[in-house]
Scaffold this motif. Structure first.
Motif, short mmCIF file in Angstrom:
data_model
loop_
_atom_site.label_atom_id
_atom_site.label_comp_id
_atom_site.label_asym_id
_atom_site.label_seq_id
_atom_site.Cartn_x
_atom_site.Cartn_y
_atom_site.Cartn_z
N ARG A 242 0.85 -1.18 0.00
CA ARG A 242 0.00 0.00 0.00
C ARG A 242 0.90 1.24 0.00
NH1 ARG A 242 -4.94 -2.28 1.28
NH2 ARG A 242 -4.91 -4.07 2.69
N ARG A 413 -8.22 -6.63 7.67
CA ARG A 413 -8.44 -5.78 6.52
C ARG A 413 -8.57 -6.62 5.25
NH1 ARG A 413 -9.68 -0.35 7.76
NH2 ARG A 413 -8.93 -0.10 9.91
N ASN A 417 -8.61 -2.65 1.88
CA ASN A 417 -8.39 -1.98 3.16
C ASN A 417 -9.66 -1.75 3.96
OD1 ASN A 417 -6.21 -1.17 4.85
ND2 ASN A 417 -6.81 0.96 4.61
#
Length: 513
Positions: A242, A413, A417
């Motif tokens: 991420r 998650r 997310n």
């Protein structure tokens, strides 16, 4: 001398506690501060009492200084009752206020800035020896934070800083003045750190920068960030990648392509909007307009239809009219955000916006804020409901669900997310560990989370396929090591160690790219 008296004579190491306010960069810095202190022989305090209390501060909010000095005031009687206790203040507010902190709170022992966090152990020792406060603020970065020792809160997930500082001049933001101009790490150093983390059991990394997708500006490679994303895809054992936070100005087609074509880069994007009004964006000195922003959203969804997009929005910026606010609501409707961090504008001392005319009255700001939150929540709920009945992969986490113990759930998650609360039953032997991966079917959606309950009557778990991972192994090894340390230290007068408490939430975010 008896064995018992020898054990009693062993001195306990000094303990520390770090209180963190602000954005993800502050959280990352606090991990480095913890690593520095432990490298110097300190140990994390098991409870509230600590020999050293470190405040890692944020300067984004108008009341940041009031919050700090209030907390320092509460600690004064504690320090007076505990000879040898020390208090240190670092972070953005320390960089801004410098010597003012020790004038207002003369019981503070150390003040250090954003550029010299590596000096904390030395400054604490010097303050102890010289019995006077040490204030040391560097004007430029002395050492890149990621080269410092670290004590990570998670065994399976980690921040990796790729740059510090920011070259933008947003009128509401004081970060460039406190963090300095952007400084980039070399790609080889970043990838070496990621490989080292993966070898230790980390399976999720978040690339971190104040303006993360401007990465490469120092060595003049406009595609450096997309190249870095693709290189992360070649690292065996790295499950999830991420990044936060990008700026719309620097969000280019090669980054979108890299996200879509690199399997371990997650279908998630946090893209700060700040305002949907072109007039307000201009006043903010944001280098894009609403049509450019919406084009990015469209391009991302064309490449990744299931991507979850989140944002930051400021309500009540100086000069904001009702029409400006209506423009923001319209961009929110078109963007269909999975969630949004919404903020009421507050004056940031030292920023151009602080002295702008036409400051919006607080009751007007509050009323607009409530309307925005209602719209954001309604859209988030609609978007989440689309996932009911869908099968998603969850990486289970430690501390994500406050009610997990009472509800026999574990939280984690999804790849996009979103927070998912998963029924795992009462059999602890078959439960996932934090860091493990499992597939679940979403049975219920709420505005801010998803729930997966059992879909078969004969089971009390919603986990369909559980994969034990190296990240889960790393979490379990850390647990077992902490338990062994606790057994070994019984009777020695030393503090016990366990899994560190989660850092405070980062609501006072300076992720205002």
């Amino acid at each position: 001398m008896s064995v018992d008296s020898q054990l009693t004579a062993v001195p306990s190491p000094r303990t520390y506690q770090i209180r963190t306010y602000g954005c993800q960069m502050n959280v990352h810095d606090s991990e480095r501060l913890a690593g520095l202190l432990e490298d110097a022989g300190y140990r994390q305090a098991a409870g509230d009492e600590a020999d050293v209390v470190v405040f890692n501060t944020c300067a984004v909010r108008e009341n940041a200084d009031n919050r700090l000095y209030g907390n320092l005031g509460h600690l004064l009687p504690v320090k007076q009752s505990r000879p040898g206790m020390q208090i240190a203040v670092g972070g953005c507010l320390a960089q801004k206020d410098r010597g003012l902190i020790t004038e207002k709170a003369p019981w503070v022992d150390v003040v250090f800035g954003t550029h010299n966090i590596g000096q904390l152990p030395r400054l604490l020792e010097r303050a102890r020896v010289e019995s006077e406060a040490q204030v040391e603020i560097a004007e430029s970065l002395e050492r890149f934070p990621s080269t410092l020792p670290t004590r990570r809160d998670s065994a399976y997930s980690a921040w990796v800083s790729i740059s510090v500082g920011c070259n933008n001049t947003c009128t509401f933001c004081i970060v460039p003045a406190l963090r300095g101009k952007e400084t980039d790490r070399r790609p080889g150093d970043i990838l070496a750190e990621i490989r080292m983390l993966v070898d230790q059991g980390v399976q999720e990394i978040t690339l971190l920068g104040q303006n993360v997708n401007a990465y490469g500006v120092e060595f003049r490679d406009r595609e450096a960030f997309s190249k870095l994303l693709r290189a992360c895809g070649e690292i065996d054992g790295l499950e999830r990648v991420r990044f936060t936070s990008p700026h719309p100005r620097d969000f280019t087609s090669d980054v979108i392509a890299a996200m879509a074509e690199t399997p371990n880069v997650m279908p998630q994007l946090h893209m700060p909007l700040q305002s949907g009004s072109d007039a307000i964006l201009k006043s903010m000195r944001r280098s894009y307009r609403s049509d450019r922003y919406l084009k990015i959203i469209d391009d991302v969804r064309a490449a990744m239809p299931d991507a979850a997009i989140t944002t930051d929005i400021i309500v009540g910026f100086p000069g904001e009219t009702e029409q400006d606010f209506a423009d923001t609501l319209e961009v929110v409707r078109q963007s269909r955000f999975a969630s949004a961090f919404t903020f009421q504008y507050s004056i940031r001392p030292g920023t151009p916006a602080a002295t702008m005319p036409d400051q919006v009255p607080q009751p007007v700001v509050q009323e607009r804020y409530e309307r925005l939150v209602e719209l954001v929540n309604d859209i988030s709920w609609q978007e989440n409901r689309k996932l009911e009945g869908q099968r998603v992969e969850v990486m289970f986490a430690d501390g994500e669900g406050r009610k997990d113990a009472a509800t026999h759930r574990m939280s984690g998650r999804a790849q996009d997310n979103r927070l998912v609360h998963v029924a795992v039953g009462e059999d602890t032997a078959s439960r996932p560990r934090p860091g493990d991966l499992g597939e679940v079917v979403i049975t219920r959606a709420a505005p801010h989370h998803l729930t997966a309950d059992p879909i078969d009557d004969g089971t009390d778990t919603a986990v369909i396929g559980l994969r034990r991972t190296r990240g889960g192994d790393a979490w379990q090894a850390r647990q077992e090591s902490a338990e062994q340390d606790q057994r070994n230290t019984v009777g020695l007068g030393m503090p016990t160690l366990g899994v560190p408490a989660p850092l405070p939430p980062t609501q006072d975010s300076c992720q205002v790219r």
